[in-house]
Design an enzyme around this catalytic site. Structure first.
Site, PDB file in Angstrom:
ATOM      1  CG  ASP A  74      -5.350  30.231   9.921  1.00 34.48           C
ATOM      2  OD1 ASP A  74      -5.116  31.682   9.665  1.00 34.48           O
ATOM      3  OD2 ASP A  74      -5.024  29.625   9.408  1.00 34.48           O
ATOM      4  CG  ASP A 163      -3.658  34.267  17.057  1.00 31.99           C
ATOM      5  OD1 ASP A 163      -2.255  33.887  17.614  1.00 31.99           O
ATOM      6  OD2 ASP A 163      -3.800  34.477  15.564  1.00 31.99           O
ATOM      7  CD  GLU A 165       0.234  34.998  16.641  1.00 36.60           C
ATOM      8  OE1 GLU A 165       1.331  34.713  15.618  1.00 36.60           O
ATOM      9  OE2 GLU A 165      -0.702  34.065  15.593  1.00 36.60           O
TER      10      GLU A 165
END
Length: 276
Positions: A74, A163, A165
């Site tokens: 990634d 994503d 986090e």
């Protein structure tokens, strides 16, 4: 011999200057011994997958090789222009590129990263770095789809990834309670599915998920899990998931730092791209 006259005056002047300099230094603000300055907040848009994993979740050994897993990477603007032929020749067969963050940032290298991985033969996808404190999940899902995060049934395009986090710009949970965070994520996932017909992949770390969602289990039935853990195994998974679809296992891999495993064969990865 005693110092007299001009010599004594010169000595006194010199001593006075030294004392004044010492007093000036002692009067400056200073930190207690052993204290550290607070970490600098990075600029908005600079976040990327796994930005907080090492700091919050630690780092261990690399995983043992498994024939039934497929290597991926990634990337974000931190990698700039990526040497895709080098990665292909090393065995990397899939890649995700950061497309967007919040509703204020798009990756300036996205075209080279997303298109370049496809051009060398990889199966590719795009991801969005969530900032739940800046706008709603629905709004950010729309921004993502409108800026490269869509999906096509060509067998080479993976569903977009969320994503979610640690917040690199402030409070780890973006100032949200666990229930409010779950609602934000649900709104994003629902809107992404409404726009593309696919369930988005969810990238997170177990320790963050426990802290910021209360270890919510309700997404596991429909949402592929991309787990972040830099260790010899993926370890404990968030509640509800019995296995992961993808695993980001290191931030210090060759050519680009972030390397990943798809939990299956290349044919199974193509199946995910097609929606099977």
């Amino acid at each position: 011999m005693p110092i007299r006259g001009s010599g004594r005056s010169a000595l006194l002047a010199a001593l006075t200057a030294v004392v004044a300099a010492l007093l000036a230094v002692l009067s400056l603000p200073h930190m207690a011994a052993g204290a550290e300055s607070p970490p600098a907040v990075p600029p908005r848009g600079s976040a990327h997958m796994g930005m907080g994993v090492v700091a919050h979740d630690g780092r261990g050994g690399l995983p043992a090789g498994r024939a039934a897993q497929t290597e991926g990477v990634d990337v974000s603007s931190h990698q700039g222009k990526v040497a895709w032929p080098t990665l292909w020749n090393s065995g990397v067969r899939w890649a995700y590129a950061k497309a967007s963050e919040g509703t204020y940032y798009t990756n300036p290298y996205f075209s080279q990263q997303y298109g370049g991985s496809y051009d060398v033969g990889m199966i590719h996808g795009a991801y969005h770095f969530a900032t739940p404190d800046t706008s709603s999940g629905t709004t950010q899902a729309n921004y993502f789809v409108d800026h490269g995060g869509g999906w096509s049934a060509d067998g080479r395009t993976l569903p977009g990834a969320l994503d979610i986090e640690w917040n690199p710009y402030g409070d780890a949970c973006y100032g949200k309670s666990p229930s409010a965070m779950v609602t934000w994520i649900r709104d994003f996932l629902n809107q992404y599915r409404a726009r593309t017909g696919r369930n988005a992949v969810l990238y997170t770390a177990t320790s963050w998920w426990k802290q910021c969602t209360g270890n919510y289990a309700g997404f596991a039935a429909t949402t592929p899990l991309w787990i972040a853990r830099y260790a010899s195994s993926a370890g404990e998974l968030p509640a509800g998931w019995s296995s992961y679809t993808m695993w980001q296992y290191t931030s210090t891999g060759p050519t680009v730092g972030d390397h990943d495993k798809f939990n299956g064969t290349l044919d199974q990865l193509r199946g995910l791209a097609l929606g099977s």
